[in-house]
Design an enzyme around this catalytic site. Structure first.
Site, PDB file in Angstrom:
ATOM      1  N   TYR A  99       0.850  -1.184   0.000  1.00 48.85           N
ATOM      2  CA  TYR A  99       0.000   0.000   0.000  1.00 48.85           C
ATOM      3  C   TYR A  99       0.890   1.240   0.000  1.00 48.85           C
ATOM      4  CZ  TYR A  99      -4.309   2.373  -0.126  1.00 48.85           C
ATOM      5  OH  TYR A  99      -5.323   3.177  -0.566  1.00 48.85           O
ATOM      6  N   ARG A 152      -8.404  10.893  -7.981  1.00 49.61           N
ATOM      7  CA  ARG A 152      -7.573  11.538  -6.943  1.00 49.61           C
ATOM      8  C   ARG A 152      -6.834  10.443  -6.183  1.00 49.61           C
ATOM      9  NH1 ARG A 152      -8.429  12.234  -1.285  1.00 49.61           N
ATOM     10  NH2 ARG A 152      -7.370  10.333  -1.767  1.00 49.61           N
ATOM     11  N   LYS A 170      -6.022  -1.990  -1.319  1.00 47.68           N
ATOM     12  CA  LYS A 170      -6.939  -1.845  -0.173  1.00 47.68           C
ATOM     13  C   LYS A 170      -7.545  -3.195   0.192  1.00 47.68           C
ATOM     14  CE  LYS A 170      -7.462   2.051   1.858  1.00 47.68           C
ATOM     15  NZ  LYS A 170      -7.933   3.412   1.778  1.00 47.68           N
ATOM     16  N   GLU A 241     -13.372   4.805  -3.199  1.00 40.04           N
ATOM     17  CA  GLU A 241     -11.965   5.069  -2.887  1.00 40.04           C
ATOM     18  C   GLU A 241     -11.348   6.030  -3.898  1.00 40.04           C
ATOM     19  OE1 GLU A 241     -10.414   3.674  -0.244  1.00 40.04           O
ATOM     20  OE2 GLU A 241      -8.549   4.691  -0.739  1.00 40.04           O
ATOM     21  N   ASP A 242     -10.739   7.081  -3.394  1.00 41.92           N
ATOM     22  CA  ASP A 242      -9.966   8.010  -4.224  1.00 41.92           C
ATOM     23  C   ASP A 242     -10.724   8.592  -5.419  1.00 41.92           C
ATOM     24  OD1 ASP A 242      -7.985   7.728  -2.414  1.00 41.92           O
ATOM     25  OD2 ASP A 242      -6.536   6.744  -3.710  1.00 41.92           O
ATOM     26  N   ASP A 264     -14.052   5.724   2.157  1.00 41.61           N
ATOM     27  CA  ASP A 264     -12.960   5.636   3.130  1.00 41.61           C
ATOM     28  C   ASP A 264     -12.226   6.965   3.303  1.00 41.61           C
ATOM     29  OD1 ASP A 264     -11.386   4.096   4.968  1.00 41.61           O
ATOM     30  OD2 ASP A 264      -9.746   4.359   3.547  1.00 41.61           O
ATOM     31  N   ASP A 265     -12.102   7.724   2.219  1.00 38.10           N
ATOM     32  CA  ASP A 265     -11.373   8.995   2.314  1.00 38.10           C
ATOM     33  C   ASP A 265     -12.095   9.969   3.238  1.00 38.10           C
ATOM     34  OD1 ASP A 265      -9.475   8.170   0.227  1.00 38.10           O
ATOM     35  OD2 ASP A 265     -11.256   8.248  -1.024  1.00 38.10           O
ATOM     36  N   ASN A 404      -0.540  12.811   3.085  1.00 44.11           N
ATOM     37  CA  ASN A 404       0.321  11.765   2.514  1.00 44.11           C
ATOM     38  C   ASN A 404       0.759  12.164   1.118  1.00 44.11           C
ATOM     39  OD1 ASN A 404       0.001   9.917   4.672  1.00 44.11           O
ATOM     40  ND2 ASN A 404      -2.036   9.414   3.920  1.00 44.11           N
TER      41      ASN A 404
HETATM   42  P1  NAD Z   1      -9.198  17.056  -0.967  1.00 47.17           P
HETATM   43  O1  NAD Z   1      -8.681  17.410  -2.288  1.00 47.17           O
HETATM   44  O2  NAD Z   1     -10.622  16.630  -0.832  1.00 47.17           O
HETATM   45  O3  NAD Z   1      -8.999  18.331   0.025  1.00 47.17           O
HETATM   46  C1  NAD Z   1      -7.834  19.095   0.103  1.00 47.17           C
HETATM   47  C2  NAD Z   1      -8.164  20.394   0.829  1.00 47.17           C
HETATM   48  O4  NAD Z   1      -6.949  21.109   1.070  1.00 47.17           O
HETATM   49  C3  NAD Z   1      -9.078  21.326   0.053  1.00 47.17           C
HETATM   50  O5  NAD Z   1     -10.050  21.878   0.919  1.00 47.17           O
HETATM   51  C4  NAD Z   1      -8.139  22.439  -0.413  1.00 47.17           C
HETATM   52  O6  NAD Z   1      -8.784  23.691  -0.537  1.00 47.17           O
HETATM   53  C5  NAD Z   1      -7.149  22.485   0.730  1.00 47.17           C
HETATM   54  N1  NAD Z   1      -5.893  23.112   0.359  1.00 47.17           N
HETATM   55  C6  NAD Z   1      -5.152  22.944  -0.759  1.00 47.17           C
HETATM   56  N2  NAD Z   1      -4.080  23.752  -0.726  1.00 47.17           N
HETATM   57  C7  NAD Z   1      -4.130  24.434   0.431  1.00 47.17           C
HETATM   58  C8  NAD Z   1      -3.294  25.403   1.042  1.00 47.17           C
HETATM   59  N3  NAD Z   1      -2.186  25.837   0.465  1.00 47.17           N
HETATM   60  N4  NAD Z   1      -3.670  25.874   2.252  1.00 47.17           N
HETATM   61  C9  NAD Z   1      -4.785  25.450   2.845  1.00 47.17           C
HETATM   62  N5  NAD Z   1      -5.593  24.522   2.325  1.00 47.17           N
HETATM   63  C10 NAD Z   1      -5.272  24.020   1.136  1.00 47.17           C
HETATM   64  O7  NAD Z   1      -8.223  15.958  -0.395  1.00 47.17           O
HETATM   65  P2  NAD Z   1      -8.478  14.987   0.868  1.00 47.17           P
HETATM   66  O8  NAD Z   1      -9.046  13.701   0.433  1.00 47.17           O
HETATM   67  O9  NAD Z   1      -9.205  15.747   1.920  1.00 47.17           O
HETATM   68  O10 NAD Z   1      -6.982  14.698   1.311  1.00 47.17           O
HETATM   69  C11 NAD Z   1      -6.150  15.720   1.819  1.00 47.17           C
HETATM   70  C12 NAD Z   1      -4.869  15.132   2.365  1.00 47.17           C
HETATM   71  O11 NAD Z   1      -5.165  14.285   3.448  1.00 47.17           O
HETATM   72  C13 NAD Z   1      -4.089  14.293   1.338  1.00 47.17           C
HETATM   73  O12 NAD Z   1      -2.727  14.632   1.411  1.00 47.17           O
HETATM   74  C14 NAD Z   1      -4.283  12.890   1.818  1.00 47.17           C
HETATM   75  O13 NAD Z   1      -3.138  12.103   1.573  1.00 47.17           O
HETATM   76  C15 NAD Z   1      -4.463  13.072   3.299  1.00 47.17           C
HETATM   77  N6  NAD Z   1      -5.234  11.959   3.894  1.00 47.17           N
HETATM   78  C16 NAD Z   1      -4.683  11.311   4.953  1.00 47.17           C
HETATM   79  C17 NAD Z   1      -5.335  10.253   5.526  1.00 47.17           C
HETATM   80  C18 NAD Z   1      -4.729   9.569   6.713  1.00 47.17           C
HETATM   81  O14 NAD Z   1      -3.669   9.904   7.110  1.00 47.17           O
HETATM   82  N7  NAD Z   1      -5.352   8.626   7.318  1.00 47.17           N
HETATM   83  C19 NAD Z   1      -6.547   9.824   4.999  1.00 47.17           C
HETATM   84  C20 NAD Z   1      -7.116  10.518   3.921  1.00 47.17           C
HETATM   85  C21 NAD Z   1      -6.437  11.586   3.379  1.00 47.17           C
END
Ligand code: NAD
Length: 549
Positions: A99, A152, A170, A241-242, A264-265, A404
């Site tokens: 993964y 994504r 997954k 997913e994604d 899941d996201d 991530n």
């Molecule tokens: P997403 O695209 O739905 O959301 C991203 C958000 O970040 C948006 O609201 C965007 O406006 C904001 N953003 C972008 N650039 C920015 C900046 N410079 N300043 C402030 N805000 C900003 O993506 P997501 O699914 O919410 O995922 C976001 C992150 O979280 C990814 O890096 C993903 O890897 C991580 N994530 C981690 C876990 C985990 O650790 N368990 C799980 C899911 C997602």
């Protein structure tokens, strides 16, 4: 063994080519004699333990992580029981290979390293025939489907059909961490095209080379897919997913009450983050109602976590409107406030009355949060100034840098401890090596969704739940936090060790199934001993004896 009856055991080469039946060099002398295998294998018979040692040696010998991934997935194609034995017994070493982060690289290379179908591809041009495509899958007792449209993928953006690596990975985790039988798992990639220029111009790209459709055309395709799933695999739980966030929220909203499904996201991330918050409360003897959360990023992960925090607070008797005031968001345009124009639907309920602020630093000073949660995908955005301010306003600031992969983390573990004088309660999305600061060693935990989704999935399918509810994720978060021991807290880790994951998943599954029974959502009568029943449903990777010695 679902779908494959012992009476159907093939012989000879056909047996060796079936990954669910093949034992490779572990076929006994008698099995080789009786099943037409004589001469088709090298003479020496190995035990499963010896085979595991051979696999480990060959994986470790590969100089690159992608090479290790390819070696492991070749084993997946040959001998599924051995693959899962190796993964399960070496989870901490293997998880980053099967993964994130390696699977991300594998997705980028997917069209160039593709060898064999391991899941179903549904191309938009096949509209009207999706039911037929699902029926082509050779195994019928499907209980978990992970589906992506590749828009994504992790932090890598649009990978089109190359995103197939994600549902496959997954589902490997569902099996390794919660014992979902591999024959019951179906990875699906919906190929609507891609907006990734690099892929569109790559002559070896294996997906449809058109841009992504939006609006009704996309929704109609998904509707056909979802209804076909309900029809062909009526006992399956479906995990989104994604997907890009402009589709993810709408799909979840459209289907959450019609089909047993979750995202899941949005929801898995929320479960693991809220578990981290519960656990941090236990560790520092604090109360949820006294916390103020400031998120960097208001997308699927951020607002998903916010919604579950609101549910957790409501569960503790705090009215919803008041609970929402505990969650604040900064996105790419600054603080999410009421008078901002064109706010996306999922941000509206977290838009509070406040003056506009341009960035996280100004919001930290104005709001003095007790916790900052990074889900923006933007690296190094928890700066020294921000972390020092958090340490000034709080005895034990919560700092979750969840983006991530590692390169996108809002700060490193080392920065979090150094700039808060070792007082931060830190968790990250990607793993960090232990950090020494002021004579103390911290081994912070990873807020990995793998702590939540396998257990939720197992509980839902074992109880044949008709739908997945927010309450199930909240219960899963509470149970996960309870699995953290004093020895974990001593190291600064707010999550349990991954080595306990199967036990953790079984306990979460029991609690989730319990919700299904209590709320009248279960499709079977309640077993007398739910925990024992759940454990009895878990697949154990071992070889069957085809012929008694
Ligand atoms: P997403 O695209 O739905 O959301 C991203 C958000 O970040 C948006 O609201 C965007 O406006 C904001 N953003 C972008 N650039 C920015 C900046 N410079 N300043 C402030 N805000 C900003 O993506 P997501 O699914 O919410 O995922 C976001 C992150 O979280 C990814 O890096 C993903 O890897 C991580 N994530 C981690 C876990 C985990 O650790 N368990 C799980 C899911 C997602």
């Amino acid at each position: 063994m679902p779908d494959l009856m012992m009476t159907e055991i093939p012989t000879g080469m056909e047996l060796l080519r079936n990954p669910f039946l093949n034992k490779g060099t572990a076929f006994t002398e008698r099995e080789r004699e009786m099943l037409g295998l004589r001469g088709l294998l090298p003479p020496r018979v190995l035990s499963m333990e010896e085979q595991c040692a051979r696999v480990l040696e060959s994986v470790r010998r590969k100089p690159t992580d992608l090479g290790k991934y390819i070696t492991l997935m070749a084993l997946y194609d040959r001998t599924r029981n051995l693959f899962y034995r190796v993964i399960e017994e070496n989870l901490e070493e293997m998880m980053p290979l099967i993964y994130t982060p390696t699977v991300g690289q594998a997705c980028k290379e997917f069209s160039h390293i593709f060898r064999k179908a391991q899941g179903l591809f549904i191309a938009a041009k096949k509209r009207g025939r999706i039911r037929e495509i699902l029926q082509n899958w050779p195994y019928k007792n499907i209980r978990i489907i992970v589906v992506t449209d590749g828009e994504r993928i992790l932090g890598l953006g649009d990978q089109g059909v190359n995103g197939m690596g994600i549902p496959i990975g997954k589902l490997c985790l569902y099996t390794a961490c919660a014992g979902i039988h591999p024959l019951s798992c179906l990875p699906v990639c919906i190929d609507v095209g891609t907006n990734n220029e690099e892929l569109l111009s790559d002559p070896l790209y294996l997906g449809m080379q058109n841009r992504r459709p939006r609006g009704q055309e996309y929704d109609d395709l998904m509707e056909e897919f979802m209804m076909a799933v309900k029809d062909v695999f009526p006992r399956a739980l479906l995990q989104f997913e994604d997907f890009g966030n402009h589709n993810a929220f709408r799909l979840l909203e459209n289907y959450k009450d019609r089909i047993c499904c979750f995202n899941d996201d949005i929801q898995g991330t929320a479960g693991v983050a809220v578990a981290g918050i519960f656990s941090a409360m236990r560790m520092t003897s604090r109360k949820l109602q006294d916390q103020k959360f400031l998120f960097l990023g208001a997308g699927e992960a951020g607002t998903g976590i916010g919604e579950l925090i609101v549910s957790a607070m409501r569960d503790q008797g705090i009215p919803e409107a008041q609970a929402r005031q505990h969650c604040w968001f900064v996105d790419s345009k600054g603080l999410v406030v009421k008078n901002r124009e064109n706010l996306a639907e999922h941000k509206l309920t977290f838009a509070h009355d406040h003056e506009a602020l341009p960035d996280l630093l100004s919001a930290v000073h104005a709001l003095k949060p007790t916790a900052i949660i990074g889900v923006s995908g933007q690296p190094r955005t928890f700066t020294q100034e921000i972390l020092e301010a958090m340490a000034r306003y709080n005895e034990r600031p919560l700092v979750f840098a969840l983006s991530n992969p590692t390169a996108n983390s809002e700060c490193t573990a080392e920065e979090a401890y150094r700039w808060t004088e070792g007082r931060a309660v830190f968790a990250s999305g990607s793993p960090f090596a232990p950090v020494s600061y002021n004579g103390k060693t911290y081994a912070p935990g990873q807020g990995n969704n793998v702590y939540i989704f396998p257990g939720v999935g197992l509980g839902a399918i074992a109880s044949r739940a008709g739908k997945i509810t927010k309450e199930m994720f909240l219960v899963a978060a509470k149970i996960l936090a309870e699995q953290v021991g004093e020895e974990d807290y001593q190291k600064g880790n707010i999550y349990p060790s991954l080595t306990k994951i199967r036990k953790v998943s079984a306990v979460i599954a029991t609690a989730v199934a319990n919700v299904a029974f209590e709320r009248g959502l279960a499709g079977i009568p309640r077993p007398d001993d739910l925990a024992t029943y759940i454990r009895s449903q878990m697949y154990i990777p071992q070889y069957p004896a085809y012929i008694q010695e």
